[in-house]
Design an enzyme around this catalytic site. Sequence first.
Site, short mmCIF file in Angstrom:
data_model
loop_
_atom_site.label_atom_id
_atom_site.label_comp_id
_atom_site.label_asym_id
_atom_site.label_seq_id
_atom_site.Cartn_x
_atom_site.Cartn_y
_atom_site.Cartn_z
N ASP A 155 28.72 41.57 56.39
CA ASP A 155 29.97 41.06 55.83
C ASP A 155 30.29 39.72 56.50
O ASP A 155 30.85 39.67 57.59
CB ASP A 155 31.08 42.08 56.08
CG ASP A 155 32.16 42.00 55.01
OD1 ASP A 155 31.96 41.25 54.04
OD2 ASP A 155 33.20 42.67 55.15
N LYS A 181 27.60 50.31 48.31
CA LYS A 181 28.75 50.17 49.21
C LYS A 181 29.03 51.49 49.92
O LYS A 181 29.13 52.55 49.28
CB LYS A 181 29.99 49.74 48.40
CG LYS A 181 29.93 48.32 47.84
CD LYS A 181 29.89 47.31 48.97
CE LYS A 181 30.15 45.91 48.49
NZ LYS A 181 31.55 45.60 48.32
N CYS A 187 58.18 42.25 28.90
CA CYS A 187 57.53 41.36 29.85
C CYS A 187 58.50 41.02 30.99
O CYS A 187 59.63 40.60 30.72
CB CYS A 187 57.07 40.08 29.15
SG CYS A 187 56.38 38.85 30.28
N CYS A 210 59.22 36.90 30.60
CA CYS A 210 59.88 36.25 29.44
C CYS A 210 60.63 37.24 28.56
O CYS A 210 61.18 36.84 27.53
CB CYS A 210 58.85 35.48 28.62
SG CYS A 210 57.65 36.55 27.79
N CYS A 231 55.24 32.18 27.70
CA CYS A 231 55.45 33.00 28.89
C CYS A 231 54.95 32.22 30.11
O CYS A 231 53.76 31.87 30.18
CB CYS A 231 54.68 34.31 28.74
SG CYS A 231 54.89 35.46 30.10
N TYR A 268 18.13 36.19 54.50
CA TYR A 268 17.51 37.31 53.78
C TYR A 268 16.82 36.95 52.47
O TYR A 268 16.24 37.81 51.83
CB TYR A 268 18.56 38.40 53.49
CG TYR A 268 19.83 37.88 52.84
CD1 TYR A 268 19.85 37.42 51.53
CD2 TYR A 268 21.03 37.87 53.55
CE1 TYR A 268 20.99 36.95 50.95
CE2 TYR A 268 22.19 37.41 52.97
CZ TYR A 268 22.17 36.96 51.67
OH TYR A 268 23.32 36.50 51.08
N GLU A 274 18.00 46.41 52.88
CA GLU A 274 18.54 45.49 53.87
C GLU A 274 20.02 45.81 54.07
O GLU A 274 20.72 46.13 53.11
CB GLU A 274 18.40 44.04 53.38
CG GLU A 274 16.97 43.64 53.05
CD GLU A 274 16.89 42.30 52.32
OE1 GLU A 274 17.85 41.53 52.40
OE2 GLU A 274 15.86 42.05 51.67
#
Length: 684
Positions: free
Chosen positions: A114, A309, A403, A406, A427, A222, A110
Amino acid sequence: MSPEEQILALRNELREHNYNYYVNDNPTISDFEFDKKLEQLKQLEAANPEFFDPNSPSVRVGGEITKNFETVKHEYRMYSLDNSYSKEDLLDWEQRLRKIVDGPIEYVCELKYDGASISLRYEKGVFVKAVTRGDGTQGDNVTANVRTIKSVPLKLRASEVPDKFEIRGEIVLPWQGFHKMNQEREAQGLELYRNPRNTASGSLKLQDSSIVAQRPLECLLYQLAGDNLPVQSQYDSLNLARDWGFKAPAESQLVQSIDEVLQYIEHWDVARKDLPYETDGVVIKVNSLQQQEELGFTAKAPRWAMAYKFAAEQVSTRLNEITYQVGRTGAITPVANLEPVEISGTTVKRASLHNADQIEKLDIRVGDEVYVEKGGEIIPKIVAVELTKRPDNSSPTEYATRCPECDTELVRKEGEAQHFCPNELGCPPQIKGRIEHFISRKAMDIDGIGAETVGQLVDAGLISNYADLYDLTVEQVLPLERMAQKSAENMINGIQASKQIPFERVLFALGIRYVGETVAKKLAKHYKSMDALIALPEAPDKENLDLFADVSSPTEKKLEELTAIPEIGDRIAQTVVEFIVDERQQAILERLKNAGLQFSLSEEQLEGQTDKLVGKSFVVSGVFEMSRNDLKKLIEDNGGKVSSSLSSKTDFLIRGDKMGPSKLAKAEKLGITMISEQEFLEML
């Protein structure tokens, strides 16, 4: 003819014309003639209100206003699909199928349209509800808006249909309608819509259904869902849906092999450009519903379906800067900030760089011309660098060591792809992220509070962890920006209502790394309470220690205890132990317990659960008197494990009618004990 007879005759005639026009694409009368008959029906209905019917063709114009879309739990879960991107992926999938089911496998191909996923519910042949996919377990009630879509039948064309069933599909906006809408917006000087998918999805959440009625949306169906449906295969269900009046795309095809699947994909990868709708791939499903049932589901997707895809669109643009994002678990994700570029109808400004290894592998540097792809990912990714255009003064990228939020030094454990900020309770993005996860739909599902409100609460110093939520008052939150009395009351009421959320979802809400929904359910089922989960085994008495005694520490014993649970590996066990021995987390758990959250399985959940089958692995194959799902639930409720395929670790094969010969041969070869449905029930 009486007014009632005239009304009924006009309704039936207009339904048939609607079907011919919107489903069959084969109009039998002109638009002018249709409009005249519709106006005649409206006049008759207005003069005879006692014959009102909410499913009359005259109600398609909309007009109902929905200010808040009700959250509705799906009776049948709407799973997502696993994705494949190559022939090899599909061949691997086929091999996995053949390990579980016997005999030849037919497939239905099928096109993957989208749009916005939808579930339509019918009772006694009449449309009663439309619910968005949401998170798969619950979505939004958008019935008033979907009722305006002409290809959704309000009353089915057949008299013999199940008392109730659901049908799944996509709400799409055809290219022609999309371009027309944009022409109208351009003439009005308004911003243009970006792509059909987002426009279709946004249409479902418009408050005024009369605006939705003006949009040329279509509904492509579907998948049937329900009990005792009158079909044995997916292909038959598509044909039946068409007979009932649904628009099930004619491009679907029944094939006999993976080679034919690949031919279908190859054809439509080119031919899709001529389709009236946006499509990004092909969905392949095992045709036999009995084989589908035998294959079952993983935690997130059906094993019997796979989405292929099509190759994603690639464009090139300049990489201006690399920044770093901090996730709720402290994971650091490098992000490429790009010169804005159009991909598949959307403007892309950022792309994921994944981790330090990916940056090193592609040798990505600021100033590079890079190729960006948007294929099945929310955030596009960089797939290659155009080295011929690299600036002469370019220097290699040095990955962040601290980081960005932080300034804590980042860590990267052996075997881990990502760097982490270990400052989990200090953080800011981690604090907000953990609370956002805690309140999310699949976790505590707290109404009246979203990510923006969480940010306001943290920034205002009102909360610093999720336990603080249960101390909030209406008076404290009222001063927040855009917070009215009613909103404040809704938030506090939503927080209080979350105390009824079951234990396994509380466990998931805690945000322990690697403890997703499925793992949380396994831990909740095994330990049955939070106290049992966090309890550490007693340390050995050193004074009376026997020479041969087990000298493992309490944490080592807890790790062994956790990894003994089926499908709980070392990595999950390690993060669970790190969480439960952290004194700060212990204090938060104590506060949550005192607040009244569900810290154990309910009596209803414990009812019928035993340890009779602990340590036993079962495979279920064939057709049974009870449903296969009920059989599997009985196994799990009594401590057993259900596996999808036979192996040397399988203890019992529960054998039903129509079980395949190869499965029988494999069970005999491995010496697996085979029992009937009745013999299994006697075991309990």
